[in-house]
Enzyme design. Structure first.
Site, mmCIF file in Angstrom:
data_model
loop_
_atom_site.group_PDB
_atom_site.id
_atom_site.type_symbol
_atom_site.label_atom_id
_atom_site.label_comp_id
_atom_site.label_asym_id
_atom_site.label_seq_id
_atom_site.Cartn_x
_atom_site.Cartn_y
_atom_site.Cartn_z
ATOM 1 N N HIS A 80 0.734 -1.192 -0.065
ATOM 2 C CA HIS A 80 0.285 0.079 0.082
ATOM 3 C C HIS A 80 1.016 1.210 0.226
ATOM 4 O O HIS A 80 2.005 1.264 0.435
ATOM 5 C CB HIS A 80 -1.002 -0.048 1.292
ATOM 6 C CG HIS A 80 -1.975 -1.193 1.202
ATOM 7 N ND1 HIS A 80 -3.179 -0.990 1.896
ATOM 8 C CD2 HIS A 80 -1.988 -1.833 0.191
ATOM 9 C CE1 HIS A 80 -3.771 -2.152 1.609
ATOM 10 N NE2 HIS A 80 -3.453 -2.668 0.667
ATOM 11 N N GLU A 82 0.848 3.742 1.796
ATOM 12 C CA GLU A 82 1.203 4.234 3.170
ATOM 13 C C GLU A 82 2.536 3.637 3.585
ATOM 14 O O GLU A 82 3.519 4.203 4.184
ATOM 15 C CB GLU A 82 -0.092 4.092 4.065
ATOM 16 C CG GLU A 82 -1.280 4.963 3.763
ATOM 17 C CD GLU A 82 -2.056 3.982 2.946
ATOM 18 O OE1 GLU A 82 -1.711 3.203 2.097
ATOM 19 O OE2 GLU A 82 -3.469 3.949 3.401
HETATM 20 N N1 5HC Z 1 -5.428 2.844 2.043
HETATM 21 C C1 5HC Z 1 -5.031 1.985 0.937
HETATM 22 N N2 5HC Z 1 -3.777 2.323 0.313
HETATM 23 C C2 5HC Z 1 -3.541 1.473 -0.688
HETATM 24 O O1 5HC Z 1 -2.322 1.917 -1.106
HETATM 25 N N3 5HC Z 1 -4.261 0.760 -1.175
HETATM 26 C C3 5HC Z 1 -4.102 0.055 -2.529
HETATM 27 C C4 5HC Z 1 -4.033 -1.644 -2.419
HETATM 28 C C5 5HC Z 1 -4.465 -2.002 -3.822
HETATM 29 O O2 5HC Z 1 -3.478 -1.685 -5.065
HETATM 30 C C6 5HC Z 1 -5.619 -0.737 -4.297
HETATM 31 C C7 5HC Z 1 -7.085 -1.041 -3.725
HETATM 32 O O3 5HC Z 1 -7.510 -2.007 -4.737
HETATM 33 P P1 5HC Z 1 -9.078 -2.079 -4.874
HETATM 34 O O4 5HC Z 1 -9.757 -2.912 -3.705
HETATM 35 O O5 5HC Z 1 -9.550 -0.477 -4.683
HETATM 36 O O6 5HC Z 1 -9.325 -2.353 -6.277
HETATM 37 O O7 5HC Z 1 -5.277 0.452 -3.582
HETATM 38 C C8 5HC Z 1 -5.601 0.309 -0.688
HETATM 39 C C9 5HC Z 1 -5.998 1.013 0.606
HETATM 40 C C10 5HC Z 1 -7.355 0.948 1.222
HETATM 41 O O8 5HC Z 1 -7.383 0.605 2.266
HETATM 42 ZN ZN ZN Z 2 -2.867 -0.073 3.839
#
Ligand code: 5HC
Ligand code: ZN
Length: 162
Positions: A80, A82
């Site tokens: 992710h 973060e």
């Molecule tokens: N806070 C977040 N930071 C992120 O970088 N992500 C990333 C993980 C996946 O690559 C994408 C979410 O994929 P989707 O479930 O919307 O197809 O976003 C997801 C979240 C949500 O918790």
């Molecule tokens: Zn996360």
């Protein structure tokens, strides 16, 4: 002496725009997420976006959301934004810093955010609000004393020619 410009972007606009710009590097076809970590005196410390770990090719690993085999979905591989921003910081401590992120952090990132000493989270969207991952994050942030606030979007549209 001429007067200073008055239409310059605010700190919040600046850091959220940097987070969003980082998100534009993401290869995820569904959600492009960006993060920007900022010191208490408004210096950018680190940036990240969601993607596969180094060495895990975007061509070989799957970007699918659903498959009967979890190993053929992105979820088991993607880092992710973060966590990438936290891990990209090699300068020492993130104690007391602020995190600007385009999407509300999940529970796994919340753990890392808390343990890294990040004290403030400013998020833009919360499209998964009400899911266990988001609720668990909210519970942990509240317990750990991490201030969470929603970014107040302005009507400014930034255009950058590249
Ligand atoms: N806070 C977040 N930071 C992120 O970088 N992500 C990333 C993980 C996946 O690559 C994408 C979410 O994929 P989707 O479930 O919307 O197809 O976003 C997801 C979240 C949500 O918790
Ligand atoms: Zn996360």
């Amino acid at each position: 002496m001429s007067d200073k410009r008055t239409d310059y972007i605010s700190w919040d606009e600046y850091f959220m725009a940097v987070a969003r710009l980082a998100g534009m590097r993401s290869k995820d076809p569904n959600s492009q997420v960006g993060s920007c970590i900022v010191s208490p005196d408004n210096k950018i410390l680190s940036i990240g976006y969601n993607g596969f770990p180094r060495g895990c090719s975007d061509e070989e690993f799957p970007w699918s959301r659903e498959d009967e085999d979890p190993l053929r979905t992105k979820y088991v591989y993607v880092t992710h934004s973060e966590l990438n921003a936290i891990l990209n910081y090699r300068g020492g401590s993130l104690e007391g810093s602020k995190l600007y992120v385009s999407l509300f952090p999940c529970n796994e990132c919340a753990k890392a955010i808390i343990q890294a000493g990040i004290k403030t989270v400013i998020y833009a969207e919360n499209k998964y609000e009400g899911t266990p991952a988001v609720t668990a994050s909210q519970m942990m942030f509240a317990a750990a004393g991490v201030e969470v606030r929603k970014y107040q979007a302005t009507d400014r549209v930034l255009e950058i020619k590249v």
